[in-house]
Enzyme design. Structure first.
Site, PDB file in Angstrom:
ATOM      1  N   PRO A  47      15.467   9.676  15.154  1.00 13.82           N
ATOM      2  CA  PRO A  47      15.823  11.085  15.341  1.00 13.82           C
ATOM      3  C   PRO A  47      14.700  11.822  16.062  1.00 13.82           C
ATOM      4  O   PRO A  47      13.538  11.450  15.958  1.00 13.82           O
ATOM      5  CB  PRO A  47      15.967  11.602  13.911  1.00 13.82           C
ATOM      6  CG  PRO A  47      15.143  10.689  13.075  1.00 13.82           C
ATOM      7  CD  PRO A  47      15.186   9.347  13.745  1.00 13.82           C
ATOM      8  N   SER A  78       4.290  14.914  10.961  1.00 14.72           N
ATOM      9  CA  SER A  78       4.931  13.634  11.231  1.00 14.72           C
ATOM     10  C   SER A  78       6.369  13.644  10.731  1.00 14.72           C
ATOM     11  O   SER A  78       6.772  14.510   9.956  1.00 14.72           O
ATOM     12  CB  SER A  78       4.145  12.501  10.578  1.00 14.72           C
ATOM     13  OG  SER A  78       4.605  12.296   9.261  1.00 14.72           O
ATOM     14  N   LYS A  79       7.105  12.637  11.188  1.00 11.89           N
ATOM     15  CA  LYS A  79       8.512  12.540  10.809  1.00 11.89           C
ATOM     16  C   LYS A  79       8.670  12.421   9.297  1.00 11.89           C
ATOM     17  O   LYS A  79       9.669  12.806   8.734  1.00 11.89           O
ATOM     18  CB  LYS A  79       9.151  11.322  11.482  1.00 11.89           C
ATOM     19  CG  LYS A  79       9.330  11.508  12.973  1.00 11.89           C
ATOM     20  CD  LYS A  79      10.163  10.400  13.593  1.00 11.89           C
ATOM     21  CE  LYS A  79      10.423  10.725  15.058  1.00 11.89           C
ATOM     22  NZ  LYS A  79      11.283   9.760  15.720  1.00 11.89           N
ATOM     23  N   ARG A  80       7.653  11.869   8.664  1.00 17.36           N
ATOM     24  CA  ARG A  80       7.758  11.674   7.215  1.00 17.36           C
ATOM     25  C   ARG A  80       7.431  12.940   6.415  1.00 17.36           C
ATOM     26  O   ARG A  80       7.735  13.028   5.252  1.00 17.36           O
ATOM     27  CB  ARG A  80       6.833  10.531   6.773  1.00 17.36           C
ATOM     28  CG  ARG A  80       7.352   9.159   7.132  1.00 17.36           C
ATOM     29  CD  ARG A  80       6.324   8.099   6.768  1.00 17.36           C
ATOM     30  NE  ARG A  80       5.019   8.393   7.334  1.00 17.36           N
ATOM     31  CZ  ARG A  80       4.671   8.137   8.598  1.00 17.36           C
ATOM     32  NH1 ARG A  80       5.535   7.572   9.408  1.00 17.36           N
ATOM     33  NH2 ARG A  80       3.463   8.435   9.050  1.00 17.36           N
TER      34      ARG A  80
END
Ligand code: GLU
Length: 507
Positions: free
Chosen positions: A17, A263-265
């Site tokens: 994504p 970050s994506k996390r």
């Protein structure tokens, strides 16, 4: 200003994504293109098949469409430089790899992954880092060390190889970035990057440069994480004899703490979305759209994360952003992402919508809850509670008591307000309310207040109890508006209910 020669691209790799940092890069490219009357291109960089993620390409396009970032040329849109997906352009890159091999700026390398891994490991155990470059290339298995016949034999027999760029030794490369100014890098600090592989796929570096050239890109606007690749890219332009585009590397988006890259996390962990849309594949993650953000608010918030208009203005329509956006107002340092500010932007856009628009958005939610109110009534409810909300979904929490009678009563209010006199007082109130004509807020308020005064009761205490019985707590808009909207029958029912339940409870 109209400059048809301004051509910029957003070039994501469909590896998952799109993170909001990626959307911001796309947005800045789009704003820049529109500001100059140029063209915004979406190019899908999917040459690394090992990192390809199903659904990601669609997701990227849907995200841009939701945010109102309109693509002029791209995979869906087509255009004069089609195809815009790199895996559909495979044949093109081979030719350019050959050109560099021919001119001596690139060479074949046959070292196996195991051999490279062993070298990396050996270097590491000595506390050093292995670089395939000017100091090591002549000790490796490549077309610089093997005979021409041997190279021909290996390539001809289908042996696995890569094509590496031959980085010149000890040369200062000068280039400049529109945001960071002049930069000098000595080539001896750079390694010989892989440009092409015998499976017929170019790497990012080769495909990116070739496509930017062929697609006549005038400005490369991308994230700061690509700055380390810039010297190689500049060298590649030089090797091909092409004019390089102008470059602008955008500052990072930082975590809300200000420490480190967002970050994506981070998102779901820190309680806010980092993706524009819900990502349903693999590790699912929440999106701004599904959280109820308006795309205009989302875009407005992103635009100001790294760019400043030079004025105090914070609320911008897309057209205003287009008119105001210039690269020289993009900062060098990272921008801290602030989830509260994101909510604040949404609330501003929410408040700017009129009651009719909000009712259109709220009605489906109310229906989902199992109610089918008259539209005019819902418009009225929206007008009463909207100032307390920042999202359409908040409206339900602010207005639920218009639809459902209280199931319980706020213990704190009961403790403070419900006394031995309360059942009698509330019964008097009930009888009074039963006869008020007409049952409208002003008349109700006048009658109730006159009754309170005539009895010498404490206005605050009585009105608090009245609200408690209608709403279940001390919240909500003007009390007499609530009563009038739910109507006489329901008001009496809630008073009766409350009197009997609280009398039983406190007996
Ligand atoms: N494909 C690269 C990415 O995923 C593009 C970087 C660039 O814009 O050159 O971000």
């Amino acid at each position: 200003m109209t400059d048809r020669n301004i051509r910029v691209r957003f070039a994501p790799s469909p590896t998952g994504p799109l993170h909001i940092g990626g959307v911001r890069t796309a947005l800045y490219n789009f704003l820049f293109a529109r500001h100059h009357g140029g063209t915004f291109i979406l190019r899908i960089e999917d040459t690394d098949q090992t990192r390809y993620v199903e659904g990601a390409e669609e997701y990227i396009m849907d995200s841009l469409a939701w945010a109102g970032i309109k693509v002029d040329e791209g995979v869906r849109e087509g255009g004069p430089f089609a195809p815009y997906r790199q895996s559909d352009r495979k044949e093109i890159y081979h030719r350019y790899a050959d050109e560099l091999l021919g001119s001596g700026d690139a060479y074949y390398a046959f070292d196996t992954p195991e051999e490279l891994e062993r070298l990396r490991h050996d270097y590491e155990s000595r506390g050093e880092t292995f670089n395939y470059g000017c100091t090591t290339r002549m000790t490796m298995c490549n077309s610089l060390t093997l005979t021409a016949e041997e190279v021909k034999r290996r390539v001809g027999s289908g042996e696995h190889y890569v094509v590496r760029y031959r980085m010149p030794e000890n040369e200062d490369i000068h280039f400049s970035d529109l945001i960071r100014g002049d930069i000098v890098v000595n080539t001896s600090t750079l390694d010989d990057k892989v440009l092409y592989k015998s499976d017929g796929m170019p790497t990012y570096h080769l495909a990116n440069i070739v496509d930017d050239h062929l697609m006549e890109i005038s400005h490369v606007i991308r994230g700061e994480e690509w700055l380390p690749s810039l010297p190689l890219h500049v060298m590649l332009y030089r090797s091909f004899g092409w004019d390089a585009p102008l470059f602008a590397h955008l500052p990072l988006l930082l975590k809300p703490t200000g420490k480190g890259k967002l970050s994506k996390r981070d998102g779901d962990k820190m309680g806010f979305p980092v993706f524009p849309l819900y990502w349903p594949y693999g590790e699912t993650a929440s999106g701004y759209r599904e959280e109820g953000y308006f795309p205009e608010a989302f875009v407005n918030m992103l635009a100001l994360l790294g760019w400043n208009p030079g004025t105090e203005q914070e609320i911008f329509t897309m057209d205003e952003l287009i008119a105001a956006f210039t690269i020289d107002r993009v900062g060098k340092s990272g921008s801290r992402f602030d989830p509260d500010k994101a909510k604040w932007f949404n609330a501003r856009y929410f408040q700017m919508k009129n009651d009719e628009e909000l009712t259109d958005l709220f009605m489906p939610l109310v229906k989902e809850k199992g109610f089918n109110p008259d539209r005019a009534v819902l418009v009225r409810i929206v007008s009463l509670v909207k100032e307390r909300a920042g999202f359409v979904k908040d409206l339900w929490n602010e207005a639920d008591f218009f639809f459902v009678a209280p199931e319980s009563y706020d213990a704190e209010v009961v403790r403070k307000r419900w006394t031995a006199d309360s059942p009698r007082q509330m019964t008097e109130l009930r009888d009074l309310v039963g006869g008020v004509q007409p049952f409208v807020p002003e008349v109700l308020e006048k009658s109730v207040k006159e009754w309170i005064a005539s009895k010498g009761y404490n206005t605050g205490a009585i009105l608090n109890l009245f609200r408690l019985l209608l709403v279940g707590a001390s919240r909500g808009p003007h009390l007499f508006d609530i009563a009038a909207l739910i109507g006489r029958v329901e008001t009496l029912r809630r008073l009766d209910d409350g009197i009997s339940r609280l009398s039983a409870q406190t007996r």
